[in-house]
Design an enzyme around this catalytic site. Structure first.
Site, PDB file in Angstrom:
ATOM      1  CB  ALA A  98      -0.939  -0.001   1.196  1.00 16.26           C
ATOM      2  CB  ALA A  99       4.422   1.924  -0.596  1.00 18.17           C
ATOM      3  N   GLY A 100       2.095   3.046  -2.394  1.00 16.24           N
ATOM      4  CA  GLY A 100       1.618   4.047  -3.348  1.00 16.24           C
ATOM      5  C   GLY A 100       0.358   4.751  -2.875  1.00 16.24           C
ATOM      6  CG  ASP A 101      -3.144   2.610  -2.252  1.00 18.94           C
ATOM      7  OD1 ASP A 101      -3.219   3.071  -3.410  1.00 18.94           O
ATOM      8  OD2 ASP A 101      -3.424   1.434  -1.973  1.00 18.94           O
TER       9      ASP A 101
END
Length: 299
Positions: free
Chosen positions: A242-245
């Site tokens: 979920a790093a991009g989120d």
């Protein structure tokens, strides 16, 4: 500082996450080590991340009439997100099958379920978009829905942040309503047909863009200004799911608070780094204090 009001239009999925020392190759079975079931979906993740980063957030999306849908609503609401406009569609909720390897890499299969039925925004839903400071959207729901939300936001002076993920064609009408585009290398190539080392090509589509490069940081580009490289914050990586989120949500919150966009990208990079230190999607999304701690860390 006034609290940023964020509206998120996007997907909600139940994430079924398994970990193993190495990801299986096609036709191969490997023994895993852990399993967790967590709420996810890019839309729900970004809504929760926005709240944890300090914003108020209303989430517009759809869940199924199954047990996963009940759990998704309860978990997203418990995170502090306004789910008054979250629809229930007869049938299955979206599901993501997530495999995480020992180095933090992942492979994800998503079945959209109710997300595909999230069409025809109501006047109340459009009003929620218009009342926000920033609209955040992705492409895990029908692009016609995202376009309608973006046009409503543009008409009301609400800033539009589009995370064009997953990679898919984006209509010109939608791009014309975008204030800030966030893409990774795969998504940038899908939109421009250019190599990832040409972030300025994105400015042929939108006035401002961020190209994320994982451990290599990100590029911020804006028309009539030099490109700026923002380095990644170095941390021990557990899971990049979920790093991009976390990055996109923090970027929208910081911009809504009035920060200059280059500073906002630095703060978003700290959010992405804080996220990858934990396993799972929604449970790993960082709180503001965690972001601030990494943001203030000496380079």
């Amino acid at each position: 500082m006034q609290q940023t009001r964020v509206a998120v239009v996007g997907s909600a999925n139940m994430d079924l996450v398994g970990t193993a020392a190495a990801l299986p190759r096609p036709g191969e079975t490997v023994l895993g080590s852990d399993f967790v079931m967590l709420p996810g979906g890019k839309g729900a993740n970004q809504a929760v991340a926005a709240v944890r980063a300090g914003a108020s957030c209303v989430f517009l999306g759809a869940i199924g009439s199954d047990a996963f849908g009940v759990t998704l609503r309860a978990r997203i609401t418990a995170a502090g997100v306004d789910t008054a406009h979250l629809r229930v569609v007869y049938g299955s909720s979206g599901v993501a099958l997530v495999m995480v390897g020992g180095a933090g890499e992942n492979a994800i299969l998503v079945t959209p379920g109710a997300n595909e039925a999230f069409t025809g925004l109501t006047e109340d839903e459009l009003a929620a978009v218009r009342e926000a400071d920033v609209l955040v959207a992705q492409l895990e729901v029908p692009v016609e829905t995202v376009t309608a939300a973006a046009l409503a936001a543009r008409s009301a002076g609400t800033r539009v942040v589009l995370n064009a993920a997953p990679a898919r064609p984006v209509p010109v009408e939608l791009l014309a309503a975008v204030d800030l585009l966030v893409v990774n290398e795969t998504e940038a190539h899908a939109l421009t047909g250019r190599a990832a080392d040409e972030p300025a090509a994105l400015l042929e589509l939108v006035p401002r863009a961020v190209l994320t490069l994982g451990g290599h940081g990100a590029w911020y580009v804006e028309r009539d200004r030099p490109a700026v490289h923002v380095p990644a914050v170095k941390v021990d990586v557990v899971d990049t799911t979920a790093a991009g989120d976390a990055f996109t949500a923090a970027l929208a919150v910081a911009w809504g608070e009035g920060r200059e966009l280059v500073e906002a990208v630095h703060w978003a990079a700290a959010a992405g780094a804080a996220c990858v230190r934990k396993l799972g999607a929604s449970v790993a999304l960082p709180r503001r204090v965690e972001i601030d701690e990494l943001f203030s860390r000496p380079a």
